[in-house]
Design a protein around this motif. Structure first.
Motif, PDB file in Angstrom:
ATOM      1  N   PRO A   6      11.775   8.642 -16.183  1.00 34.39           N
ATOM      2  CA  PRO A   6      11.583  10.057 -15.848  1.00 34.39           C
ATOM      3  C   PRO A   6      11.103  10.213 -14.406  1.00 34.39           C
ATOM      4  O   PRO A   6      10.461   9.316 -13.869  1.00 34.39           O
ATOM      5  CB  PRO A   6      10.530  10.537 -16.836  1.00 34.39           C
ATOM      6  CG  PRO A   6      10.015   9.348 -17.523  1.00 34.39           C
ATOM      7  CD  PRO A   6      10.917   8.199 -17.259  1.00 34.39           C
ATOM      8  N   PRO A   7      11.384  11.348 -13.788  1.00 35.57           N
ATOM      9  CA  PRO A   7      10.964  11.547 -12.395  1.00 35.57           C
ATOM     10  C   PRO A   7       9.439  11.581 -12.279  1.00 35.57           C
ATOM     11  O   PRO A   7       8.731  11.898 -13.231  1.00 35.57           O
ATOM     12  CB  PRO A   7      11.568  12.895 -12.013  1.00 35.57           C
ATOM     13  CG  PRO A   7      11.817  13.585 -13.297  1.00 35.57           C
ATOM     14  CD  PRO A   7      12.074  12.516 -14.321  1.00 35.57           C
ATOM     15  N   ARG A   8       8.974  11.275 -11.071  1.00 36.24           N
ATOM     16  CA  ARG A   8       7.532  11.260 -10.831  1.00 36.24           C
ATOM     17  C   ARG A   8       6.980  12.677 -10.789  1.00 36.24           C
ATOM     18  O   ARG A   8       7.449  13.514 -10.044  1.00 36.24           O
ATOM     19  CB  ARG A   8       7.231  10.602  -9.487  1.00 36.24           C
ATOM     20  CG  ARG A   8       7.467   9.139  -9.463  1.00 36.24           C
ATOM     21  CD  ARG A   8       7.027   8.608  -8.119  1.00 36.24           C
ATOM     22  NE  ARG A   8       7.353   7.193  -7.999  1.00 36.24           N
ATOM     23  CZ  ARG A   8       7.031   6.468  -6.967  1.00 36.24           C
ATOM     24  NH1 ARG A   8       6.390   6.988  -5.956  1.00 36.24           N
ATOM     25  NH2 ARG A   8       7.357   5.212  -6.920  1.00 36.24           N
ATOM     26  N   ARG A   9       5.989  12.911 -11.603  1.00 35.23           N
ATOM     27  CA  ARG A   9       5.225  14.156 -11.572  1.00 35.23           C
ATOM     28  C   ARG A   9       3.752  13.828 -11.718  1.00 35.23           C
ATOM     29  O   ARG A   9       3.055  14.373 -12.555  1.00 35.23           O
ATOM     30  CB  ARG A   9       5.681  15.075 -12.699  1.00 35.23           C
ATOM     31  CG  ARG A   9       6.995  15.762 -12.370  1.00 35.23           C
ATOM     32  CD  ARG A   9       7.441  16.641 -13.493  1.00 35.23           C
ATOM     33  NE  ARG A   9       8.654  15.987 -14.010  1.00 35.23           N
ATOM     34  CZ  ARG A   9       8.864  15.686 -15.275  1.00 35.23           C
ATOM     35  NH1 ARG A   9       8.024  15.998 -16.181  1.00 35.23           N
ATOM     36  NH2 ARG A   9       9.968  15.072 -15.644  1.00 35.23           N
ATOM     37  N   LEU A  10       3.313  12.881 -10.901  1.00 36.79           N
ATOM     38  CA  LEU A  10       1.947  12.392 -11.045  1.00 36.79           C
ATOM     39  C   LEU A  10       0.900  13.443 -10.692  1.00 36.79           C
ATOM     40  O   LEU A  10      -0.151  13.502 -11.320  1.00 36.79           O
ATOM     41  CB  LEU A  10       1.748  11.145 -10.179  1.00 36.79           C
ATOM     42  CG  LEU A  10       2.403   9.890 -10.733  1.00 36.79           C
ATOM     43  CD1 LEU A  10       2.320   8.765  -9.726  1.00 36.79           C
ATOM     44  CD2 LEU A  10       1.739   9.475 -12.022  1.00 36.79           C
ATOM     45  N   ARG A  11       1.165  14.252  -9.693  1.00 38.83           N
ATOM     46  CA  ARG A  11       0.180  15.278  -9.308  1.00 38.83           C
ATOM     47  C   ARG A  11      -0.070  16.248 -10.463  1.00 38.83           C
ATOM     48  O   ARG A  11      -1.188  16.670 -10.676  1.00 38.83           O
ATOM     49  CB  ARG A  11       0.656  16.053  -8.082  1.00 38.83           C
ATOM     50  CG  ARG A  11       0.638  15.253  -6.827  1.00 38.83           C
ATOM     51  CD  ARG A  11      -0.779  15.123  -6.334  1.00 38.83           C
ATOM     52  NE  ARG A  11      -0.756  14.307  -5.134  1.00 38.83           N
ATOM     53  CZ  ARG A  11      -1.796  13.685  -4.667  1.00 38.83           C
ATOM     54  NH1 ARG A  11      -2.937  13.777  -5.275  1.00 38.83           N
ATOM     55  NH2 ARG A  11      -1.704  12.959  -3.591  1.00 38.83           N
ATOM     56  N   ALA A  12       0.981  16.564 -11.201  1.00 33.82           N
ATOM     57  CA  ALA A  12       0.831  17.487 -12.328  1.00 33.82           C
ATOM     58  C   ALA A  12      -0.019  16.872 -13.442  1.00 33.82           C
ATOM     59  O   ALA A  12      -0.657  17.585 -14.205  1.00 33.82           O
ATOM     60  CB  ALA A  12       2.196  17.882 -12.866  1.00 33.82           C
ATOM     61  N   SER A  13      -0.025  15.542 -13.536  1.00 26.27           N
ATOM     62  CA  SER A  13      -0.807  14.885 -14.585  1.00 26.27           C
ATOM     63  C   SER A  13      -2.270  14.713 -14.209  1.00 26.27           C
ATOM     64  O   SER A  13      -3.059  14.262 -15.018  1.00 26.27           O
ATOM     65  CB  SER A  13      -0.198  13.522 -14.906  1.00 26.27           C
ATOM     66  OG  SER A  13      -0.462  12.618 -13.857  1.00 26.27           O
ATOM     67  N   GLY A  14      -2.606  15.048 -12.970  1.00 24.70           N
ATOM     68  CA  GLY A  14      -3.989  14.915 -12.539  1.00 24.70           C
ATOM     69  C   GLY A  14      -4.271  13.640 -11.781  1.00 24.70           C
ATOM     70  O   GLY A  14      -5.428  13.300 -11.536  1.00 24.70           O
ATOM     71  N   ALA A  15      -3.238  12.900 -11.394  1.00 25.13           N
ATOM     72  CA  ALA A  15      -3.431  11.664 -10.643  1.00 25.13           C
ATOM     73  C   ALA A  15      -3.949  11.985  -9.244  1.00 25.13           C
ATOM     74  O   ALA A  15      -3.519  12.943  -8.617  1.00 25.13           O
ATOM     75  CB  ALA A  15      -2.121  10.900 -10.550  1.00 25.13           C
ATOM     76  N   CYS A  21       0.840  -1.207   0.000  1.00 19.82           N
ATOM     77  CA  CYS A  21       0.000   0.000   0.000  1.00 19.82           C
ATOM     78  C   CYS A  21       0.872   1.254   0.000  1.00 19.82           C
ATOM     79  O   CYS A  21       0.519   2.266  -0.610  1.00 19.82           O
ATOM     80  CB  CYS A  21      -0.922   0.010   1.212  1.00 19.82           C
ATOM     81  SG  CYS A  21      -2.167  -1.286   1.167  1.00 19.82           S
ATOM     82  N   GLY A  22       2.015   1.185   0.675  1.00 15.01           N
ATOM     83  CA  GLY A  22       2.922   2.326   0.751  1.00 15.01           C
ATOM     84  C   GLY A  22       3.546   2.700  -0.579  1.00 15.01           C
ATOM     85  O   GLY A  22       3.944   3.851  -0.779  1.00 15.01           O
ATOM     86  N   VAL A  23       3.616   1.754  -1.488  1.00 11.55           N
ATOM     87  CA  VAL A  23       4.146   2.060  -2.822  1.00 11.55           C
ATOM     88  C   VAL A  23       3.265   3.095  -3.505  1.00 11.55           C
ATOM     89  O   VAL A  23       3.744   3.963  -4.226  1.00 11.55           O
ATOM     90  CB  VAL A  23       4.239   0.775  -3.676  1.00 11.55           C
ATOM     91  CG1 VAL A  23       4.512   1.097  -5.127  1.00 11.55           C
ATOM     92  CG2 VAL A  23       5.313  -0.142  -3.129  1.00 11.55           C
ATOM     93  N   LEU A  24       1.970   3.026  -3.247  1.00 16.51           N
ATOM     94  CA  LEU A  24       1.019   3.909  -3.918  1.00 16.51           C
ATOM     95  C   LEU A  24       0.874   5.265  -3.240  1.00 16.51           C
ATOM     96  O   LEU A  24       0.226   6.151  -3.775  1.00 16.51           O
ATOM     97  CB  LEU A  24      -0.345   3.221  -3.993  1.00 16.51           C
ATOM     98  CG  LEU A  24      -0.342   1.882  -4.729  1.00 16.51           C
ATOM     99  CD1 LEU A  24      -1.675   1.189  -4.572  1.00 16.51           C
ATOM    100  CD2 LEU A  24       0.016   2.061  -6.184  1.00 16.51           C
ATOM    101  N   VAL A  25       1.474   5.420  -2.062  1.00 19.45           N
ATOM    102  CA  VAL A  25       1.379   6.676  -1.314  1.00 19.45           C
ATOM    103  C   VAL A  25       2.707   7.417  -1.448  1.00 19.45           C
ATOM    104  O   VAL A  25       3.753   6.872  -1.093  1.00 19.45           O
ATOM    105  CB  VAL A  25       1.066   6.408   0.177  1.00 19.45           C
ATOM    106  CG1 VAL A  25       1.031   7.698   0.965  1.00 19.45           C
ATOM    107  CG2 VAL A  25      -0.227   5.642   0.316  1.00 19.45           C
ATOM    108  N   PRO A  26       2.701   8.636  -1.956  1.00 20.66           N
ATOM    109  CA  PRO A  26       3.946   9.378  -2.103  1.00 20.66           C
ATOM    110  C   PRO A  26       4.620   9.616  -0.751  1.00 20.66           C
ATOM    111  O   PRO A  26       3.986   9.947   0.237  1.00 20.66           O
ATOM    112  CB  PRO A  26       3.511  10.710  -2.718  1.00 20.66           C
ATOM    113  CG  PRO A  26       2.166  10.459  -3.297  1.00 20.66           C
ATOM    114  CD  PRO A  26       1.550   9.369  -2.472  1.00 20.66           C
ATOM    115  N   GLY A  27       5.912   9.407  -0.719  1.00 18.66           N
ATOM    116  CA  GLY A  27       6.694   9.670   0.483  1.00 18.66           C
ATOM    117  C   GLY A  27       6.841   8.485   1.409  1.00 18.66           C
ATOM    118  O   GLY A  27       7.610   8.540   2.362  1.00 18.66           O
ATOM    119  N   VAL A  28       6.115   7.404   1.170  1.00 20.65           N
ATOM    120  CA  VAL A  28       6.224   6.214   2.018  1.00 20.65           C
ATOM    121  C   VAL A  28       7.159   5.218   1.326  1.00 20.65           C
ATOM    122  O   VAL A  28       6.958   4.893   0.158  1.00 20.65           O
ATOM    123  CB  VAL A  28       4.833   5.574   2.252  1.00 20.65           C
ATOM    124  CG1 VAL A  28       4.957   4.302   3.067  1.00 20.65           C
ATOM    125  CG2 VAL A  28       3.909   6.556   2.925  1.00 20.65           C
TER     126      VAL A  28
END
Length: 160
Positions: free
Chosen positions: A69-78, A18-25
């Protein structure tokens, strides 16, 4: 190792997944630490083999993620809900089509979330491509690695 300790190791592995899916964990490191704990408490050749394999797969995953590429999921609308759909899809895919099913399951989860949110196939596909380019492939790599490690641990625990 008793049943209670095995259940605790399983809970830590589940928290890591579950922590894989949560940023920062550090989800992948939680999964690895649970396997390390299991191997130290139950020193059998099988447990040490699973630990060595988990370490190798995890390090390989880190190298692959470094090349992506680095994670920018929030910018993509995730959203967190998208992560739940993607994680559930990956887990179901991993169980229905052992090992390799996690990849299409992850993408199907993202697609299903976007299809329900946007309503049209073309827009959902475009959003899926954007999410995968914006860091979804990195999350998929880490989740797939953790599912492999969890599967190896479960197999060794049941049949070992």
């Amino acid at each position: 190792m008793g049943v209670a300790e095995l259940l605790l190791v399983g809970v830590v592995i589940l928290l890591g997944l579950c922590g894989v899916l949560v940023p920062g964990v550090p989800g992948s490191w939680l999964v690895w630490a649970a396997v390390l704990w299991w191997a130290l408490k139950d020193p059998q050749p099988v447990s040490w083999g699973v630990l060595v394999g988990a370490t190798a797969v995890l390090l390989l995953s880190q190298v692959v993620r470094w090349a992506l590429p680095p994670r920018r999921l929030r910018a993509s609308g995730a959203t967190p809900r998208m992560a739940v759909y993607a994680g559930t899809g990956a887990l179901l895919g991993f169980l229905l089509l052992p090992v390799l099913g996690a990849i299409p399951g992850f993408m199907a989860g993202v697609y299903l979330h976007e299809r329900l949110r946007l309503g049209r196939h073309a827009e959902a596909m475009a959003s899926l491509r954007t999410a995968m380019r914006s860091g979804g492939s990195s999350v998929l790599t880490e989740l797939f690695t953790c599912l492999l490690i969890a599967g190896a641990w479960l197999g060794a625990t049941i049949w070992g």
